[in-house]
Design an enzyme around this catalytic site. Structure first.
Site, mmCIF file in Angstrom:
data_model
loop_
_atom_site.group_PDB
_atom_site.id
_atom_site.type_symbol
_atom_site.label_atom_id
_atom_site.label_comp_id
_atom_site.label_asym_id
_atom_site.label_seq_id
_atom_site.Cartn_x
_atom_site.Cartn_y
_atom_site.Cartn_z
ATOM 1 C CB SER A 37 35.425 -19.266 -27.140
ATOM 2 O OG SER A 37 35.505 -20.655 -27.396
ATOM 3 C CG HIS A 76 31.004 -19.017 -27.018
ATOM 4 N ND1 HIS A 76 29.772 -18.734 -27.564
ATOM 5 C CD2 HIS A 76 31.611 -19.872 -27.888
ATOM 6 C CE1 HIS A 76 29.650 -19.368 -28.725
ATOM 7 N NE2 HIS A 76 30.750 -20.077 -28.936
ATOM 8 C CG ASP A 83 32.789 -23.170 -28.877
ATOM 9 O OD1 ASP A 83 31.786 -22.744 -29.474
ATOM 10 O OD2 ASP A 83 33.800 -22.471 -28.670
ATOM 11 C CG MET A 88 32.960 -28.760 -31.145
ATOM 12 S SD MET A 88 34.658 -28.487 -31.660
ATOM 13 C CE MET A 88 34.727 -26.695 -31.574
ATOM 14 C CG HIS A 114 28.340 -22.591 -30.794
ATOM 15 N ND1 HIS A 114 29.490 -22.134 -31.414
ATOM 16 C CD2 HIS A 114 27.521 -23.020 -31.792
ATOM 17 C CE1 HIS A 114 29.367 -22.295 -32.722
ATOM 18 N NE2 HIS A 114 28.193 -22.827 -32.978
ATOM 19 C CG MET A 149 29.458 -26.107 -33.376
ATOM 20 S SD MET A 149 31.146 -25.515 -33.151
ATOM 21 C CE MET A 149 31.117 -25.226 -31.397
ATOM 22 C CG MET A 167 29.356 -20.485 -37.163
ATOM 23 S SD MET A 167 29.951 -20.357 -35.464
ATOM 24 C CE MET A 167 31.679 -20.811 -35.657
ATOM 25 C CG ASP A 192 31.876 -18.607 -32.327
ATOM 26 O OD1 ASP A 192 33.064 -18.442 -32.000
ATOM 27 O OD2 ASP A 192 31.211 -19.618 -32.040
HETATM 28 C C1 DX5 Z 1 34.661 -22.623 -33.411
HETATM 29 C C2 DX5 Z 1 34.025 -22.201 -32.102
HETATM 30 C C3 DX5 Z 1 34.505 -20.894 -31.612
HETATM 31 C C4 DX5 Z 1 35.971 -20.857 -31.299
HETATM 32 C C5 DX5 Z 1 36.459 -19.460 -31.442
HETATM 33 O O1 DX5 Z 1 34.062 -23.784 -33.852
HETATM 34 O O2 DX5 Z 1 32.623 -22.123 -32.249
HETATM 35 O O3 DX5 Z 1 33.739 -20.470 -30.496
HETATM 36 O O4 DX5 Z 1 36.255 -21.306 -30.004
HETATM 37 O O5 DX5 Z 1 37.833 -19.458 -31.254
HETATM 38 P P1 DX5 Z 1 38.751 -18.307 -31.849
HETATM 39 O O6 DX5 Z 1 38.346 -17.032 -31.187
HETATM 40 O O7 DX5 Z 1 40.134 -18.769 -31.447
HETATM 41 O O8 DX5 Z 1 38.559 -18.278 -33.336
HETATM 42 ZN ZN ZN Z 2 31.394 -21.150 -30.648
#
Ligand code: DX5
Ligand code: ZN
Length: 222
Positions: free
Chosen positions: A7, A32, A34, A36, A65, A67, A136, A174
């Site tokens: 990620s 990956h 993320d 947001m 991903h 969010m 999650m 994740d």
């Molecule tokens: C959280 C993200 C994850 C995050 C995971 O909202 O979706 O992908 O980056 O990070 P770690 O591995 O540090 O928990």
């Molecule tokens: Zn993620």
């Protein structure tokens, strides 16, 4: 064989290109990403320009991903900037079937993510259409959080549902994933392990990826 998806939320944003190149040359399978929006989750990460700017650095699968609320509005643009897999949150999609069909109509793989409190029962009628389910194992929004132990039970339930419905969906985990829980997750049915902190917050991220990838059958059996 399980897949590893670093990620990049935990990467060094001031030198993101070199972290993508490191992933490209590592044993990682996917990247990956993320996204947001400050609404679905209480944090903002990055969007189209960043994804577009790193796309040429690797041919590895971009696992995006989302969010975000109202993802349907933006999914075509994420396809355009280089997503290969797009995962939306069940909690953000009142018309999930339509959203999944939209992702597939763009030639991409479609995933659904579930927050820790969301039951897998809500997937029963859609699981056969999915390429991926992201469980999650932390509350989304931030890297570096503690893994929620109830995840193991959820993964086993999801695996049974996938087998029962003959779904092709991969199970992705994740949040808070590292060497301490990776073997148990794979044994429970996980196919894709997302890892941020346990890769990038080490002195040797490429070795951390190798260690997660090379969990040997012996490790997996004992
Ligand atoms: C959280 C993200 C994850 C995050 C995971 O909202 O979706 O992908 O980056 O990070 P770690 O591995 O540090 O928990
Ligand atoms: Zn993620």
């Amino acid at each position: 064989m399980h897949k590893i998806a670093p990620s990049i939320l935990a990467a060094n944003f001031s030198n993101l290109g070199s972290d993508i190149t490191m992933i490209d040359q590592s044993l990682a399978d996917w990247v990956h990403i993320d996204v947001m929006d400050g609404r679905f989750v209480p944090n903002i990460s990055f969007g189209f320009p960043i994804i577009e700017s790193i796309r040429h650095l690797t041919k590895k699968t971009f696992d995006v991903h989302l969010m975000i609320v109202e993802p349907d509005l933006l999914i075509p643009k994420f396809a355009k900037v280089g997503a290969d897999v797009i995962t939306v949150h069940l909690e953000a999609c009142p018309h999930l079937h339509r959203t999944i069909q939209l992702i597939k109509s763009l030639g991409l793989k479609a995933g659904v993510a579930l927050n820790p409190h969301t039951s897998i029962n809500g997937l029963e009628e859609i699981i056969a259409d999915l390429d991926l389910v992201c469980i999650m194992s932390v509350n989304p929004g931030f890297g570096g959080q503690k893994f929620i132990e109830n995840t193991f039970l959820k993964v086993r339930k999801l695996k049974n549902l996938i087998l029962e419905k003959k779904s092709p969906a991969l199970i992705e985990i994740d949040g808070g994933v590292g060497l301490g829980n990776a073997v148990d997750l794979i044994q429970s049915g996980a196919d894709v392990l997302v890892a941020g902190s346990s890769i990038f917050k080490t002195d040797a991220p490429s070795d951390a990826i190798s260690n997660l990838k090379n969990l040997s059958p012996n490790n997996l059996l004992c």
